[in-house]
Write a protein that holds these residues in place. Structure first.
Motif, PDB file in Angstrom:
ATOM      1  N   MET A  21      -1.155   8.798  -7.007  1.00 52.32           N
ATOM      2  CA  MET A  21      -0.515  10.012  -7.520  1.00 52.32           C
ATOM      3  C   MET A  21      -0.630  10.076  -9.035  1.00 52.32           C
ATOM      4  O   MET A  21      -0.858  11.141  -9.614  1.00 52.32           O
ATOM      5  CB  MET A  21       0.953  10.046  -7.100  1.00 52.32           C
ATOM      6  CG  MET A  21       1.173  10.283  -5.617  1.00 52.32           C
ATOM      7  SD  MET A  21       2.917  10.120  -5.136  1.00 52.32           S
ATOM      8  CE  MET A  21       3.678  11.366  -6.187  1.00 52.32           C
ATOM      9  N   GLY A  22      -0.481   8.914  -9.685  1.00 57.65           N
ATOM     10  CA  GLY A  22      -0.621   8.857 -11.132  1.00 57.65           C
ATOM     11  C   GLY A  22      -2.029   9.211 -11.575  1.00 57.65           C
ATOM     12  O   GLY A  22      -2.230   9.925 -12.566  1.00 57.65           O
ATOM     13  N   ALA A  23      -3.025   8.733 -10.831  1.00 52.40           N
ATOM     14  CA  ALA A  23      -4.419   9.036 -11.154  1.00 52.40           C
ATOM     15  C   ALA A  23      -4.685  10.534 -11.040  1.00 52.40           C
ATOM     16  O   ALA A  23      -5.423  11.118 -11.854  1.00 52.40           O
ATOM     17  CB  ALA A  23      -5.348   8.258 -10.232  1.00 52.40           C
ATOM     18  N   ALA A  24      -4.089  11.172 -10.039  1.00 52.28           N
ATOM     19  CA  ALA A  24      -4.253  12.614  -9.876  1.00 52.28           C
ATOM     20  C   ALA A  24      -3.622  13.368 -11.044  1.00 52.28           C
ATOM     21  O   ALA A  24      -4.167  14.363 -11.533  1.00 52.28           O
ATOM     22  CB  ALA A  24      -3.634  13.066  -8.561  1.00 52.28           C
ATOM     23  N   SER A  28       0.023   3.977  -3.245  1.00 50.19           N
ATOM     24  CA  SER A  28       0.099   5.432  -3.137  1.00 50.19           C
ATOM     25  C   SER A  28       0.644   6.056  -4.418  1.00 50.19           C
ATOM     26  O   SER A  28       0.232   7.148  -4.817  1.00 50.19           O
ATOM     27  CB  SER A  28       0.975   5.828  -1.949  1.00 50.19           C
ATOM     28  OG  SER A  28       2.297   5.330  -2.108  1.00 50.19           O
ATOM     29  N   GLU A  29       1.567   5.355  -5.077  1.00 50.42           N
ATOM     30  CA  GLU A  29       2.121   5.853  -6.340  1.00 50.42           C
ATOM     31  C   GLU A  29       1.055   5.866  -7.430  1.00 50.42           C
ATOM     32  O   GLU A  29       0.998   6.786  -8.251  1.00 50.42           O
ATOM     33  CB  GLU A  29       3.304   4.982  -6.766  1.00 50.42           C
ATOM     34  CG  GLU A  29       4.563   5.164  -5.934  1.00 50.42           C
ATOM     35  CD  GLU A  29       5.320   6.437  -6.307  1.00 50.42           C
ATOM     36  OE1 GLU A  29       4.944   7.079  -7.302  1.00 50.42           O
ATOM     37  OE2 GLU A  29       6.263   6.783  -5.593  1.00 50.42           O
ATOM     38  N   ARG A  33       0.832  -1.207   0.000  1.00 49.51           N
ATOM     39  CA  ARG A  33       0.000   0.000   0.000  1.00 49.51           C
ATOM     40  C   ARG A  33       0.866   1.257   0.000  1.00 49.51           C
ATOM     41  O   ARG A  33       0.628   2.205  -0.764  1.00 49.51           O
ATOM     42  CB  ARG A  33      -0.912  -0.016   1.227  1.00 49.51           C
ATOM     43  CG  ARG A  33      -1.879   1.162   1.323  1.00 49.51           C
ATOM     44  CD  ARG A  33      -2.922   0.927   2.400  1.00 49.51           C
ATOM     45  NE  ARG A  33      -2.317   0.693   3.713  1.00 49.51           N
ATOM     46  CZ  ARG A  33      -2.323  -0.478   4.352  1.00 49.51           C
ATOM     47  NH1 ARG A  33      -2.886  -1.540   3.802  1.00 49.51           N
ATOM     48  NH2 ARG A  33      -1.761  -0.599   5.552  1.00 49.51           N
ATOM     49  N   GLU A  34       1.892   1.269   0.838  1.00 48.99           N
ATOM     50  CA  GLU A  34       2.728   2.453   0.981  1.00 48.99           C
ATOM     51  C   GLU A  34       3.658   2.663  -0.204  1.00 48.99           C
ATOM     52  O   GLU A  34       3.918   3.792  -0.618  1.00 48.99           O
ATOM     53  CB  GLU A  34       3.544   2.337   2.278  1.00 48.99           C
ATOM     54  CG  GLU A  34       4.223   3.617   2.712  1.00 48.99           C
ATOM     55  CD  GLU A  34       5.693   3.666   2.312  1.00 48.99           C
ATOM     56  OE1 GLU A  34       6.293   4.741   2.425  1.00 48.99           O
ATOM     57  OE2 GLU A  34       6.220   2.620   1.907  1.00 48.99           O
ATOM     58  N   ARG A  35       4.148   1.568  -0.772  1.00 52.30           N
ATOM     59  CA  ARG A  35       5.141   1.672  -1.837  1.00 52.30           C
ATOM     60  C   ARG A  35       4.546   1.736  -3.237  1.00 52.30           C
ATOM     61  O   ARG A  35       5.137   2.360  -4.133  1.00 52.30           O
ATOM     62  CB  ARG A  35       6.101   0.479  -1.758  1.00 52.30           C
ATOM     63  CG  ARG A  35       6.979   0.471  -0.526  1.00 52.30           C
ATOM     64  CD  ARG A  35       7.984   1.587  -0.559  1.00 52.30           C
ATOM     65  NE  ARG A  35       8.918   1.509   0.550  1.00 52.30           N
ATOM     66  CZ  ARG A  35      10.039   2.204   0.629  1.00 52.30           C
ATOM     67  NH1 ARG A  35      10.361   3.034  -0.332  1.00 52.30           N
ATOM     68  NH2 ARG A  35      10.835   2.100   1.676  1.00 52.30           N
ATOM     69  N   LEU A  36       3.388   1.087  -3.469  1.00 48.63           N
ATOM     70  CA  LEU A  36       2.840   1.023  -4.819  1.00 48.63           C
ATOM     71  C   LEU A  36       1.463   1.672  -4.946  1.00 48.63           C
ATOM     72  O   LEU A  36       1.230   2.469  -5.845  1.00 48.63           O
ATOM     73  CB  LEU A  36       2.771  -0.434  -5.294  1.00 48.63           C
ATOM     74  CG  LEU A  36       4.117  -1.141  -5.460  1.00 48.63           C
ATOM     75  CD1 LEU A  36       3.909  -2.568  -5.931  1.00 48.63           C
ATOM     76  CD2 LEU A  36       5.019  -0.392  -6.440  1.00 48.63           C
ATOM     77  N   ARG A  40      -6.074  -6.468  -6.252  1.00 43.88           N
ATOM     78  CA  ARG A  40      -7.092  -5.449  -6.003  1.00 43.88           C
ATOM     79  C   ARG A  40      -6.490  -4.051  -5.858  1.00 43.88           C
ATOM     80  O   ARG A  40      -7.040  -3.066  -6.356  1.00 43.88           O
ATOM     81  CB  ARG A  40      -7.873  -5.815  -4.744  1.00 43.88           C
ATOM     82  CG  ARG A  40      -9.012  -4.854  -4.401  1.00 43.88           C
ATOM     83  CD  ARG A  40      -9.831  -5.360  -3.237  1.00 43.88           C
ATOM     84  NE  ARG A  40      -9.069  -5.381  -1.979  1.00 43.88           N
ATOM     85  CZ  ARG A  40      -8.645  -6.484  -1.367  1.00 43.88           C
ATOM     86  NH1 ARG A  40      -8.885  -7.675  -1.905  1.00 43.88           N
ATOM     87  NH2 ARG A  40      -7.976  -6.412  -0.234  1.00 43.88           N
ATOM     88  N   GLU A  41      -5.350  -3.958  -5.170  1.00 47.07           N
ATOM     89  CA  GLU A  41      -4.780  -2.659  -4.831  1.00 47.07           C
ATOM     90  C   GLU A  41      -3.759  -2.127  -5.840  1.00 47.07           C
ATOM     91  O   GLU A  41      -3.492  -0.925  -5.870  1.00 47.07           O
ATOM     92  CB  GLU A  41      -4.113  -2.742  -3.449  1.00 47.07           C
ATOM     93  CG  GLU A  41      -5.070  -3.065  -2.319  1.00 47.07           C
ATOM     94  CD  GLU A  41      -6.103  -1.979  -2.090  1.00 47.07           C
ATOM     95  OE1 GLU A  41      -5.743  -0.798  -2.243  1.00 47.07           O
ATOM     96  OE2 GLU A  41      -7.250  -2.311  -1.761  1.00 47.07           O
TER      97      GLU A  41
END
Length: 228
Positions: free
Chosen positions: A79-82, A75-76, A70-73, A134-135
């Motif tokens: 950020m890409g979606a944003a 969240s990235e 969750r923290e390493r991928l 899923r994540e």
């Protein structure tokens, strides 16, 4: 009111940093030793805490690995979606930014080891496999697929099988990260592959295939300008 002692501030800062220290230690050990072979007390030792401390933050080793993913991928990807949501301009440039900048940031960080870990061990841990799919897999596929679909709708990209194109874009990037933590970690193989050059050429090759015939000169011109 008595002033807070300096050592109290130090302990507070240490406590706040502890979850991240545990995640960093877990990722390092999971990649180096393997998930099954790593014990929670090993993570505690590397993080410099007592062996019971990880359980104050994570209920199990599986929960700790999920937190790493969750923290390493995850969240990235968020950020890409944003970045996609706020992008104004060509889809080719957006795709180039996502693949080159996002993947190289992941590749150059310890997060690249997650892919080797998943590929080598996840079959024995179906709950982790489901969580990863899923994540990471599903949102990552949707993200790239949305950019391709946008380009097709605007006429910038030719009509293609979006799902197949997403796999063609992403899977070589995954294997690049796996290579880094397997064959690439052994000399002299590491020196035979320039990952940044590979990613750039991979993106340009796929953009040439994706771009509608009337627009094919645009990515080629951009590539020449970048390499000048």
């Amino acid at each position: 009111m008595p002033a807070t002692r300096p050592e109290t501030h130090t302990r507070q800062r240490r406590k706040q940093a502890r979850p991240q220290e545990l995640l960093d230690a877990a990722l390092e050990l999971f990649v180096e030793r393997g998930f099954a072979a790593t014990k929670m007390e090993d993570v505690a030792t590397l993080a410099g805490v007592s062996k019971g401390t990880p359980y104050l933050y994570y209920s199990s080793k599986e929960d700790l690995l999920k937190a790493v993913i969750r923290e390493r991928l995850s969240s990235e990807i968020e950020m890409g979606a944003a970045a996609v949501a706020g992008h104004v301009g060509s889809c080719a440039e957006l795709l180039r930014t996502l693949i080159e900048h996002w993947w190289l940031r992941v590749y150059d960080s310890p997060a690249s080891g997650v892919f080797k870990l998943i590929i080598t061990e996840v079959r024995s841990f179906p709950d982790i496999a489901a969580y990863y799919h899923r994540e990471v897999v599903e949102p990552g596929t949707r993200l790239i697929g949305a950019v391709l679909a946008r380009g097709i709708a605007s006429g910038e990209f030719r009509r293609i099988d979006v799902e197949a194109a997403v796999h063609s874009l992403i899977l070589p990037m995954v294997m690049l990260c796996v290579h880094k933590h397997s064959v690439g970690a052994c000399e002299p193989f590491a020196a035979r592959l320039d990952p940044h050059d590979f990613v750039h050429r991979h993106v340009e090759l796929l953009l040439l295939a994706l771009t509608a015939p009337q627009d094919r000169k645009a990515p080629a011109a951009a590539a020449r300008k970048k390499n000048a």
